[in-house]
Design a protein around this motif. Structure first.
Motif, mmCIF file in Angstrom:
data_model
loop_
_atom_site.group_PDB
_atom_site.id
_atom_site.type_symbol
_atom_site.label_atom_id
_atom_site.label_comp_id
_atom_site.label_asym_id
_atom_site.label_seq_id
_atom_site.Cartn_x
_atom_site.Cartn_y
_atom_site.Cartn_z
ATOM 1 N N GLY A 199 0.803 -1.208 0.000
ATOM 2 C CA GLY A 199 0.000 0.000 0.000
ATOM 3 C C GLY A 199 0.836 1.257 0.000
ATOM 4 N N ARG A 200 0.126 2.364 -0.029
ATOM 5 C CA ARG A 200 0.739 3.678 0.126
ATOM 6 C C ARG A 200 -0.025 4.406 1.213
ATOM 7 N N ARG A 201 0.693 4.835 2.220
ATOM 8 C CA ARG A 201 0.052 5.492 3.354
ATOM 9 C C ARG A 201 -0.471 6.851 2.940
ATOM 10 N N GLY A 202 -1.766 7.071 3.156
ATOM 11 C CA GLY A 202 -2.335 8.386 2.949
ATOM 12 C C GLY A 202 -2.063 9.261 4.161
ATOM 13 N N SER A 203 -2.861 10.289 4.328
ATOM 14 C CA SER A 203 -2.662 11.201 5.461
ATOM 15 C C SER A 203 -3.772 11.076 6.496
ATOM 16 N N SER A 204 -4.516 9.954 6.466
ATOM 17 C CA SER A 204 -5.582 9.745 7.442
ATOM 18 C C SER A 204 -5.009 9.653 8.848
ATOM 19 N N PRO B 181 9.925 6.573 2.763
ATOM 20 C CA PRO B 181 9.754 8.031 2.591
ATOM 21 C C PRO B 181 8.666 8.400 1.589
ATOM 22 N N ASP B 182 8.456 7.549 0.572
ATOM 23 C CA ASP B 182 7.405 7.858 -0.408
ATOM 24 C C ASP B 182 6.031 7.388 0.042
ATOM 25 N N GLY B 183 5.938 6.880 1.271
ATOM 26 C CA GLY B 183 4.657 6.458 1.821
ATOM 27 C C GLY B 183 4.295 5.020 1.558
ATOM 28 N N THR B 184 5.084 4.298 0.752
ATOM 29 C CA THR B 184 4.751 2.908 0.434
ATOM 30 C C THR B 184 5.175 1.973 1.562
ATOM 31 N N PHE B 185 4.526 0.838 1.628
ATOM 32 C CA PHE B 185 4.836 -0.184 2.629
ATOM 33 C C PHE B 185 4.403 -1.530 2.086
ATOM 34 N N ASP B 186 4.890 -2.590 2.694
ATOM 35 C CA ASP B 186 4.405 -3.933 2.393
ATOM 36 C C ASP B 186 4.746 -4.844 3.560
ATOM 37 N N PHE B 187 3.974 -5.908 3.696
ATOM 38 C CA PHE B 187 4.287 -6.932 4.688
ATOM 39 C C PHE B 187 3.700 -8.258 4.233
ATOM 40 N N THR B 188 4.264 -9.332 4.747
ATOM 41 C CA THR B 188 3.823 -10.691 4.417
ATOM 42 C C THR B 188 3.142 -11.301 5.628
ATOM 43 N N TYR B 189 2.054 -11.996 5.377
ATOM 44 C CA TYR B 189 1.309 -12.654 6.464
ATOM 45 C C TYR B 189 0.874 -14.032 6.002
ATOM 46 N N THR B 190 1.192 -15.040 6.786
ATOM 47 C CA THR B 190 0.704 -16.394 6.534
ATOM 48 C C THR B 190 -0.468 -16.655 7.458
ATOM 49 N N PHE C 23 -10.453 8.842 9.439
ATOM 50 C CA PHE C 23 -10.179 10.247 9.151
ATOM 51 C C PHE C 23 -10.644 11.117 10.310
ATOM 52 N N ASN C 24 -9.751 11.947 10.802
ATOM 53 C CA ASN C 24 -10.088 12.891 11.861
ATOM 54 C C ASN C 24 -10.500 14.233 11.260
ATOM 55 N N ARG D 58 -6.944 9.737 1.343
ATOM 56 C CA ARG D 58 -6.841 8.282 1.363
ATOM 57 C C ARG D 58 -5.529 7.813 0.767
ATOM 58 N N GLY D 59 -5.120 6.617 1.212
ATOM 59 C CA GLY D 59 -3.993 5.935 0.601
ATOM 60 C C GLY D 59 -4.501 4.835 -0.320
#
Length: 413
Positions: free
Chosen positions: A121-126, A159-168, A182-183, A190-191
């Protein structure tokens, strides 16, 4: 000269035109929608005979609620695919359920035990982005189990807001839920979020078969009636177990996140009464909010009415307390400025559910952080508010316009 038994071409055409058309007959083995039709009829009976219906408006809302349940059931049955998982938003302004949060965008994906998934994903500003894995499902007699819950503070966000993770998927894992909350509706964006199975990428989708479609219609049928029964029962485990016109001290939300607390309750107000809810503004969390819901255990119209407020939307008094007024009619007492900034509309509901939420907390909350409640005559509201903050018709309309635009930008229909 032709014989009497031989028809000319024009005679054949005339005979065909005069003969009744041969309509195809339906194959009874292809009546795949029968379970869904039966479920819709059962769902209609459930909402039409709901014990809390008091007015024609209540009944109309029930049929609108049924439409949302049908929409959600079809999405659940036809859009989710265990071989090709997707994050699907089945709870929104057109399909409300489970006292859905007006400030949240909900996503869910079905899981299969033992399978590896990659979430990107890419983290938004929520204000908050959280992940939760649920075991089992909410039913009319039990709640789902939270197997894992965390927010994006536990992720490595680049830094560009992207992330990833693996889950089994662990034993019992059924659903991954993502909440983007959203506050500040006006400024937070949104991301993006995706999920994929590493072992099915590059493969074509399953071909449609009669058996597969029959199963999907059956799942839609069971999901429809099951969800109605579940959300009819659910608030009686929690909200309606509390005395009327009270709110609990902040506590961990049932089945919720470790960094989330909530205060729950339900109200019953006459047309000339108001509830004043006073709660300290909390700066040790990124998100704090209050909402009014209906007896359908769903959000009420948060687009064209002010039925919820976050700490970014509400006015905080100089003593650090946010004071909200819950009532049917505008409570300020001023003819030219009848509204209040912190007014929560009951939109014709004499009774309903209520919830306050704190998310992404940096500390635990105690009783002093929670709300206090007063029920007073509507005409006496100004006397109980040290800082009234009345709004004119034009100012209130501007607030509603901003809500409509924010929901249109943020939500998925």
């Amino acid at each position: 000269m032709s014989s009497p038994t031989q028809a000319q071409p024009q005679d054949q055409a005339q005979a065909q035109a005069q003969s009744p058309s041969q309509e195809p007959t339906a194959d009874p083995g292809w009546d795949l929608t029968a379970p869904l039709r039966e479920a819709i009829a059962e769902g209609e009976h459930l909402v039409a005979t709901a014990p809390f219906i008091r007015t024609e408006q209540d009944r109309l809302e029930g049929y609108d609620y049924l439409a949302g349940r049908i929409r959600m059931a079809m999405q659940t049955a036809f859009d989710h695919d265990l071989e090709r998982p997707l994050f699907i938003n089945a709870t929104h302004q057109f399909a409300r359920q489970g006292l859905d949060n007006p400030d949240a965008v909900y996503f869910s994906a079905y899981l299969r035990e033992g399978v590896e998934y990659v979430v990107r994903g890419r983290r938004g500003s929520s204000a908050d982005l959280s992940f939760q894995v649920m075991g089992g499902a909410y039913t009319a007699d039990s709640a789902a189990t939270s197997l894992m819950a965390f927010d994006d503070r536990e992720l490595e966000v680049r830094p560009d807001g992207t992330f990833d993770f693996t889950y089994t998927a662990e034993p019992g894992a059924r659903t991954m839920i993502v909440r983007e909350v959203f506050n500040d509706w006006d400024t937070e964006e949104r991301g993006t979020i995706t999920i994929e199975r590493t072992d099915t990428l590059g493969r074509p989708a399953r071909e449609l078969t009669r058996e597969l479609l029959a199963k999907r219609y059956d799942v839609a049928a069971r999901t429809l009636t099951g969800s109605i029964r579940t959300w009819f029962a659910f608030p009686h485990f929690f909200q309606y177990a509390e005395p009327v016109n009270t709110l609990t001290t902040p506590q961990q939300t049932p089945g919720g996140l470790a960094s989330q607390r909530s205060s729950i309750g339900h109200y019953a107000l006459a047309e000339d009464e108001a509830m004043i809810v006073s709660v300290p503004r909390c700066d040790d969390c990124s998100y704090q909010a209050i909402q009014v819901g209906s007896d359908w255990y769903a959000s009420t119209d948060y687009e064209t009415h002010q039925t919820s407020l976050t700490k970014a939307q509400a006015v905080t008094d100089p003593d650090g307390v946010m004071r909200f007024v819950v009532s049917e009619h505008p409570p300020s007492g001023h003819a030219d400025a009848p509204y209040l900034a912190n007014w929560l509309e009951t939109t014709g509901h004499r009774t309903g559910s209520m919830m306050l939420r704190w998310q992404r907390l940096e500390r635990d909350l105690g009783p002093a952080d929670g709300p206090s409640v007063q029920v007073v005559p509507l005409a006496e509201v100004p006397a109980h508010l040290p800082h009234l903050a009345p709004l004119t018709h034009e100012q209130h309309a501007e607030r509603i316009t901003a809500r409509q635009r924010s929901v249109a930008r943020r939500m998925i229909s």
